[in-house]
Design a protein around this motif. Sequence first.
Motif, PDB file in Angstrom:
ATOM      1  N   SER A  24      11.227  -3.974  -2.882  1.00  0.00           N
ATOM      2  CA  SER A  24      11.911  -4.263  -1.679  1.00  0.00           C
ATOM      3  C   SER A  24      11.593  -5.736  -1.455  1.00  0.00           C
ATOM      4  O   SER A  24      10.544  -6.320  -1.500  1.00  0.00           O
ATOM      5  N   LYS A  25      12.385  -6.762  -1.160  1.00  0.00           N
ATOM      6  CA  LYS A  25      12.045  -8.135  -0.755  1.00  0.00           C
ATOM      7  C   LYS A  25      11.948  -8.460   0.716  1.00  0.00           C
ATOM      8  O   LYS A  25      11.662  -9.435   1.053  1.00  0.00           O
ATOM      9  N   ASN A  26      12.269  -7.248   1.487  1.00  0.00           N
ATOM     10  CA  ASN A  26      12.084  -7.423   2.884  1.00  0.00           C
ATOM     11  C   ASN A  26      10.936  -6.795   3.517  1.00  0.00           C
ATOM     12  O   ASN A  26      10.650  -6.526   4.497  1.00  0.00           O
ATOM     13  N   ALA A  27      10.113  -6.142   2.590  1.00  0.00           N
ATOM     14  CA  ALA A  27       9.023  -5.619   3.166  1.00  0.00           C
ATOM     15  C   ALA A  27       7.583  -5.705   2.087  1.00  0.00           C
ATOM     16  O   ALA A  27       7.847  -5.861   0.868  1.00  0.00           O
ATOM     17  N   HIS A  28       6.434  -6.233   2.742  1.00  0.00           N
ATOM     18  CA  HIS A  28       5.449  -6.408   1.936  1.00  0.00           C
ATOM     19  C   HIS A  28       4.444  -5.204   2.147  1.00  0.00           C
ATOM     20  O   HIS A  28       4.085  -4.804   3.243  1.00  0.00           O
ATOM     21  N   ILE A  29       4.153  -4.551   1.214  1.00  0.00           N
ATOM     22  CA  ILE A  29       3.640  -3.363   1.070  1.00  0.00           C
ATOM     23  C   ILE A  29       1.922  -3.734   1.099  1.00  0.00           C
ATOM     24  O   ILE A  29       1.258  -4.351   0.090  1.00  0.00           O
ATOM     25  N   GLU A  30       1.370  -3.625   2.364  1.00  0.00           N
ATOM     26  CA  GLU A  30       0.020  -4.175   2.615  1.00  0.00           C
ATOM     27  C   GLU A  30      -1.054  -3.296   1.973  1.00  0.00           C
ATOM     28  O   GLU A  30      -2.082  -3.849   1.516  1.00  0.00           O
ATOM     29  N   ALA A  31      -0.620  -1.757   1.768  1.00  0.00           N
ATOM     30  CA  ALA A  31      -1.555  -1.132   0.886  1.00  0.00           C
ATOM     31  C   ALA A  31      -0.649   0.286   0.427  1.00  0.00           C
ATOM     32  O   ALA A  31       0.146   0.508   1.219  1.00  0.00           O
ATOM     33  N   ILE A  32      -1.535   0.704  -0.442  1.00  0.00           N
ATOM     34  CA  ILE A  32      -0.952   2.190  -0.732  1.00  0.00           C
ATOM     35  C   ILE A  32      -2.296   2.969  -0.618  1.00  0.00           C
ATOM     36  O   ILE A  32      -3.262   2.512  -1.168  1.00  0.00           O
ATOM     37  N   THR A  33      -2.102   3.986   0.149  1.00  0.00           N
ATOM     38  CA  THR A  33      -3.245   4.876   0.358  1.00  0.00           C
ATOM     39  C   THR A  33      -2.894   6.250  -0.108  1.00  0.00           C
ATOM     40  O   THR A  33      -1.841   6.596   0.129  1.00  0.00           O
TER      41      THR A  33
END
Length: 317
Positions: A24-33
Motif C-alpha cells: 500500500s502507498k497510503n499506509a506506512h506499516i510502523e511495525a509487524i508484531t
Amino acid sequence: MRRIIIDTDCGSDDAVALIMALKSKNAHIEAITTVCGNVPLELAAKNALMTIEITNAQKPQLYIGASKPLMRELVTAVNVHGEDGMGDLDLIHPSLASEKEHAVDAILRIVECYPDEIEIVTIGPVTNIALAIMKDPATMKKVKHIYSMGTAGFGRGNTTPVAEFNVYVDAEAYDIMLRSNIPLTIIGFDVCLGDAALNKNDMEMLMASGKKEAIFAIQCNRSLLEYNLKRSGEHIVDLPDAVAMGVVLWPELMLDSAECFCKACIIDPSTYGQVIVDDGRVLAVSDGFVNHVPNTIVCKSIDNETFKSKMFRFLLQ
Ligand code: RIB
Ligand code: CA
C-alpha cells in the motif's frame, strides 16, 4: 499517510494480508508484531519475516510477542495451514531477523510516539493487544482504531459451531479488547466466505502470472486448499485476513455494517470463544442485553468483486 501496526499469527492467509499492506502507498506499516495462533510463535515470526522478504515493498521491523494465550494452552491450526503454517512446501527461509524489543513494548512505544494516529490491524488472536491494554491502559486509549479479523460475525463459527479461531485461541484477550472502549471494527468470518474466497480460476491466473508475490500467495495456501477440498470438495481458498486487510486499506469495500454491543463468552466450555453480536434490533422479550452501549462496528457485507480486483492488482504488481 496512515500509520498501521499489524498483529499477526502468520499463517498462510495472514501472508496474503501482509503482502497487500506492504504494497500500500497510503499506509506506512510502523511495525509487524507476532503472536501465537495458527502456528507456535517462532514459526509465526519466521513466516512473517519471509513474507516481508519476498515482497518488493516497504520493510517494516518485526517484533515477537506472546507465546501462549493469557489463560489457556495454545490451540493451533496446523491442520488447516500446514505444520509450518505456510503449505509445508519448504518456502520459509528468511534472512531477515526480528527486533529484540517485545511486541507489547513496541506497540506501546509506537502508540505513545504517534498519539491518536496508530491504527492496529489484528489478524490473529489478540493476546498482545490485551497485554498492552493491561500493561498501560492510558497509552492504549491513544490508539486511533483497531480493525480485527475475528468472531463469527453474524454467522457460524469455524472452530466450534459458535466460535471463530482468533477468538477461540484466547477469548479472555478478546474480552479485554472488547471492554477497552478503543474504537473497534470487526470483520467476522461470515463475510470472508463465498465470492470473497479465491476460486480455481483465480488461483490458476495468479500462478500463471510469473509474479513472485502472487505465486508465493498461492503456494503458501496449498494446505488450506487441500483442507477445503477434503472438507467440502470445494476448490477454494478463503482468505479471512486478506478480506480484513482489504476493508482496512479500502474502507469503501464495506457495503454494510452495524454498531453492535459485542460480548465474548469465556466461562462455559460449550460457548467458549463465541462473541455475541447484539445489533440492538428490538427483541420480543427483555434479554438482559438492554441498555448496552455499542462497542464495535461489525461488518455485514463487502464488495467481493472490487476486493478481489484490488487484491489481485497488489499481488501482480
Ligand atoms: O478464523 C480465521 C482466522 O484464524 C484467520 O486469521 C486465520 O489466519 C486464523 O488466524
Ligand atoms: Ca491469522
